[in-house]
Design a protein around this motif. Sequence first.
Motif, PDB file in Angstrom:
ATOM      1  N   TYR A  23     -26.288  55.948  14.838  1.00  0.00           N
ATOM      2  CA  TYR A  23     -25.502  57.075  14.330  1.00  0.00           C
ATOM      3  C   TYR A  23     -24.032  56.938  14.707  1.00  0.00           C
ATOM      4  CZ  TYR A  23     -30.047  59.375  13.578  1.00  0.00           C
ATOM      5  OH  TYR A  23     -31.311  59.693  13.178  1.00  0.00           O
ATOM      6  N   VAL A  24     -23.778  56.518  15.927  1.00  0.00           N
ATOM      7  CA  VAL A  24     -22.399  56.344  16.381  1.00  0.00           C
ATOM      8  C   VAL A  24     -21.751  55.161  15.661  1.00  0.00           C
ATOM      9  CG1 VAL A  24     -20.955  55.739  18.363  1.00  0.00           C
ATOM     10  CG2 VAL A  24     -22.755  57.458  18.596  1.00  0.00           C
ATOM     11  N   LEU A  25     -22.501  54.059  15.528  1.00  0.00           N
ATOM     12  CA  LEU A  25     -21.945  52.885  14.850  1.00  0.00           C
ATOM     13  C   LEU A  25     -21.511  53.222  13.426  1.00  0.00           C
ATOM     14  CD1 LEU A  25     -24.444  50.116  16.008  1.00  0.00           C
ATOM     15  CD2 LEU A  25     -22.122  50.513  16.852  1.00  0.00           C
ATOM     16  N   ARG A  26     -22.381  53.872  12.689  1.00  0.00           N
ATOM     17  CA  ARG A  26     -22.099  54.148  11.275  1.00  0.00           C
ATOM     18  C   ARG A  26     -21.198  55.363  11.072  1.00  0.00           C
ATOM     19  NH1 ARG A  26     -24.514  51.458   7.348  1.00  0.00           N
ATOM     20  NH2 ARG A  26     -24.291  53.215   5.902  1.00  0.00           N
ATOM     21  N   ASN A  27     -21.541  56.466  11.711  1.00  0.00           N
ATOM     22  CA  ASN A  27     -20.839  57.726  11.433  1.00  0.00           C
ATOM     23  C   ASN A  27     -19.493  57.832  12.132  1.00  0.00           C
ATOM     24  OD1 ASN A  27     -23.144  58.351  10.004  1.00  0.00           O
ATOM     25  ND2 ASN A  27     -23.987  59.639  11.614  1.00  0.00           N
ATOM     26  N   ASP A  28     -19.433  57.410  13.381  1.00  0.00           N
ATOM     27  CA  ASP A  28     -18.203  57.571  14.151  1.00  0.00           C
ATOM     28  C   ASP A  28     -17.287  56.347  14.077  1.00  0.00           C
ATOM     29  OD1 ASP A  28     -19.093  60.095  14.995  1.00  0.00           O
ATOM     30  OD2 ASP A  28     -20.181  59.226  16.685  1.00  0.00           O
ATOM     31  N   LEU A  29     -17.886  55.162  14.109  1.00  0.00           N
ATOM     32  CA  LEU A  29     -17.081  53.942  14.163  1.00  0.00           C
ATOM     33  C   LEU A  29     -16.965  53.235  12.816  1.00  0.00           C
ATOM     34  CD1 LEU A  29     -18.401  52.642  17.595  1.00  0.00           C
ATOM     35  CD2 LEU A  29     -16.380  54.042  17.121  1.00  0.00           C
ATOM     36  N   LYS A  30     -17.659  53.742  11.810  1.00  0.00           N
ATOM     37  CA  LYS A  30     -17.584  53.216  10.435  1.00  0.00           C
ATOM     38  C   LYS A  30     -17.964  51.737  10.356  1.00  0.00           C
ATOM     39  CE  LYS A  30     -16.069  57.236   9.200  1.00  0.00           C
ATOM     40  NZ  LYS A  30     -17.083  58.243   9.330  1.00  0.00           N
ATOM     41  N   LEU A  31     -18.908  51.328  11.190  1.00  0.00           N
ATOM     42  CA  LEU A  31     -19.461  49.975  11.137  1.00  0.00           C
ATOM     43  C   LEU A  31     -20.715  50.039  10.276  1.00  0.00           C
ATOM     44  CD1 LEU A  31     -18.946  49.068  14.889  1.00  0.00           C
ATOM     45  CD2 LEU A  31     -17.658  48.172  12.936  1.00  0.00           C
ATOM     46  N   ASN A  32     -20.625  49.531   9.073  1.00  0.00           N
ATOM     47  CA  ASN A  32     -21.697  49.716   8.106  1.00  0.00           C
ATOM     48  C   ASN A  32     -22.627  48.523   7.951  1.00  0.00           C
ATOM     49  OD1 ASN A  32     -20.987  52.399   7.420  1.00  0.00           O
ATOM     50  ND2 ASN A  32     -19.237  51.578   6.304  1.00  0.00           N
ATOM     51  N   GLY A  33     -22.505  47.521   8.811  1.00  0.00           N
ATOM     52  CA  GLY A  33     -23.458  46.406   8.787  1.00  0.00           C
ATOM     53  C   GLY A  33     -24.860  46.905   9.072  1.00  0.00           C
ATOM     54  N   PRO A  34     -25.078  47.559  10.214  1.00  0.00           N
ATOM     55  CA  PRO A  34     -26.398  48.121  10.497  1.00  0.00           C
ATOM     56  C   PRO A  34     -26.691  49.260   9.518  1.00  0.00           C
ATOM     57  CG  PRO A  34     -25.002  48.134  12.471  1.00  0.00           C
ATOM     58  CD  PRO A  34     -24.144  47.748  11.315  1.00  0.00           C
ATOM     59  N   LYS A  35     -27.882  49.249   8.973  1.00  0.00           N
ATOM     60  CA  LYS A  35     -28.274  50.260   7.984  1.00  0.00           C
ATOM     61  C   LYS A  35     -29.326  51.195   8.570  1.00  0.00           C
ATOM     62  CE  LYS A  35     -26.195  48.023   4.554  1.00  0.00           C
ATOM     63  NZ  LYS A  35     -24.905  47.739   5.119  1.00  0.00           N
ATOM     64  N   TYR A  36     -29.369  52.414   8.051  1.00  0.00           N
ATOM     65  CA  TYR A  36     -30.475  53.303   8.389  1.00  0.00           C
ATOM     66  C   TYR A  36     -31.610  52.952   7.443  1.00  0.00           C
ATOM     67  CZ  TYR A  36     -33.356  57.301   9.376  1.00  0.00           C
ATOM     68  OH  TYR A  36     -34.402  58.093   9.755  1.00  0.00           O
TER      69      TYR A  36
END
Length: 148
Positions: A23-36
């Motif tokens: 959640y932090v990687l995608r939502n806060d840091l905008k790192l979109n490599g890891p997917k939900y």
Amino acid sequence: MQLNINGKLVELTNVSPSTPLLYVLRNDLKLNGPKYGCGLGECGACSVLIDGKVIRSCSIPLSTVENRKITTLEGISNGDKLHPVQQGFIDEQAAQCGYCTNGMIMTLVALFKRNPNASEEEIKTELAFNLCRCGLMWRSYKQPKKPK
């Protein structure tokens, strides 16, 4: 809380230690490599490297990754030069829908770091723990029966 992500120290404020890393990687840091994907740590879409080992970021709380080296898909390249596994996926046109690509790449990066000469069988064994939606659909497809 401070995290080491892709070689950079990131300060997090107002985030619960129980928040999943994804959640932090995608939502806060905008790192979109890891997917939900599944949210249960089963499919591999959210895979990252933590201290060089593949970890499912959807099921690991922030409290367990402080002071550890976290690497996402965005952090495996060397400047503008892609990691050889990334380049291999491009060269071989390995991506279809892209759902599993992050997990497949991160798994292979970790494997080749441990064993640069991994056999085809070792590669298949490692990748078996990554869910590929396209592959599952293909495997479940049944050829229609010819009319008599």
